[in-house]
Design an enzyme around this catalytic site. Sequence first.
Site, short mmCIF file in Angstrom:
data_model
loop_
_atom_site.label_atom_id
_atom_site.label_comp_id
_atom_site.label_asym_id
_atom_site.label_seq_id
_atom_site.Cartn_x
_atom_site.Cartn_y
_atom_site.Cartn_z
N ASP A 12 18.65 10.40 6.73
CA ASP A 12 18.14 9.85 5.47
C ASP A 12 18.93 8.58 5.13
O ASP A 12 20.12 8.65 4.87
CB ASP A 12 18.33 10.92 4.38
CG ASP A 12 17.88 10.46 3.00
OD1 ASP A 12 17.56 9.26 2.81
OD2 ASP A 12 17.86 11.32 2.10
N GLY A 34 7.07 6.07 0.73
CA GLY A 34 7.92 6.08 1.91
C GLY A 34 9.36 5.78 1.62
O GLY A 34 9.92 6.22 0.60
N VAL A 35 9.99 5.00 2.49
CA VAL A 35 11.41 4.68 2.36
C VAL A 35 11.67 3.88 1.08
O VAL A 35 12.69 4.05 0.42
CB VAL A 35 11.94 3.97 3.63
CG1 VAL A 35 11.52 2.53 3.70
CG2 VAL A 35 13.46 4.07 3.70
N ASP A 36 10.73 3.02 0.70
CA ASP A 36 10.87 2.21 -0.50
C ASP A 36 11.01 3.12 -1.73
O ASP A 36 11.93 2.96 -2.54
CB ASP A 36 9.63 1.31 -0.63
CG ASP A 36 9.78 0.18 -1.64
OD1 ASP A 36 10.89 -0.07 -2.12
OD2 ASP A 36 8.77 -0.48 -1.92
N SER A 123 7.81 -1.17 8.77
CA SER A 123 6.38 -1.34 9.06
C SER A 123 5.73 -0.26 9.92
O SER A 123 4.54 -0.33 10.21
CB SER A 123 6.07 -2.72 9.68
OG SER A 123 6.20 -3.74 8.73
N THR A 124 6.50 0.76 10.35
CA THR A 124 5.91 1.76 11.25
C THR A 124 5.28 2.95 10.52
O THR A 124 4.65 3.78 11.16
CB THR A 124 6.95 2.32 12.25
OG1 THR A 124 7.99 2.98 11.52
CG2 THR A 124 7.53 1.21 13.11
N GLY A 125 5.45 3.01 9.22
CA GLY A 125 4.85 4.11 8.46
C GLY A 125 3.44 3.75 8.04
O GLY A 125 2.56 3.49 8.87
N ILE A 126 3.22 3.65 6.74
CA ILE A 126 1.90 3.38 6.19
C ILE A 126 1.37 2.01 6.63
O ILE A 126 0.17 1.79 6.67
CB ILE A 126 1.93 3.53 4.65
CG1 ILE A 126 0.53 3.63 4.09
CG2 ILE A 126 2.72 2.40 4.01
CD1 ILE A 126 0.46 4.19 2.70
N TYR A 127 2.26 1.08 7.00
CA TYR A 127 1.82 -0.25 7.44
C TYR A 127 1.27 -0.24 8.86
O TYR A 127 0.67 -1.22 9.30
CB TYR A 127 2.96 -1.26 7.33
CG TYR A 127 3.21 -1.77 5.91
CD1 TYR A 127 2.64 -1.16 4.79
CD2 TYR A 127 4.03 -2.85 5.69
CE1 TYR A 127 2.89 -1.61 3.51
CE2 TYR A 127 4.29 -3.32 4.40
CZ TYR A 127 3.71 -2.70 3.32
OH TYR A 127 3.95 -3.17 2.05
#
Length: 173
Positions: A12, A34-36, A123-127
């Site tokens: 985390d 997400g991480v944001d 950028s590898t998640g929802i993007y």
Amino acid sequence: MTGEHLQVVHGDITRMEVDAIVNAANSGLLGGGGVDGAIHGAGGPAIMDACRAIRDAQGGCPTGEAVITTGGLLPAPYVIHAVGPVWHGGSKEEETQLASAYRNSIRLAGEHNLRTVAFPNISTGIYGFPRERAVDIAIAAVREALPKSPSIEQVTFVCFDDENYRLYRERLS
């Protein structure tokens, strides 16, 4: 798992005890999922206040760019907000923009004489950026940027999921 000054950990990012963690931010700098969302949630309102001040001064942060704020309540004293691209199939300079987000994050850390920086998988998640390509771009961009920021002693890629962790481990071994 280390290769020169690069390492990968599974965990985390909000718990990392480093000089700065990088946030996979959106161009509006107003938090998100997400991480944001995790970083804003763990860091408290000071991060959002700092993001609002940057927004008021410069109108957000373009894709591929980065800005730095306080870490608020996080163990890391700073958060570098890097805006990665949304994947559109690779025809809209996404790879260049992703590399730029990593390079600009390293540049900002160097300008603040930071020693340790932790990155999420931008950028590898929802993007939707393809993970294998994103890992290769991230490692290459960081390696390219590090010589210009000699204060940085350690860069950690923090993977929340097993797939990204495995990809980074393979490439950094």
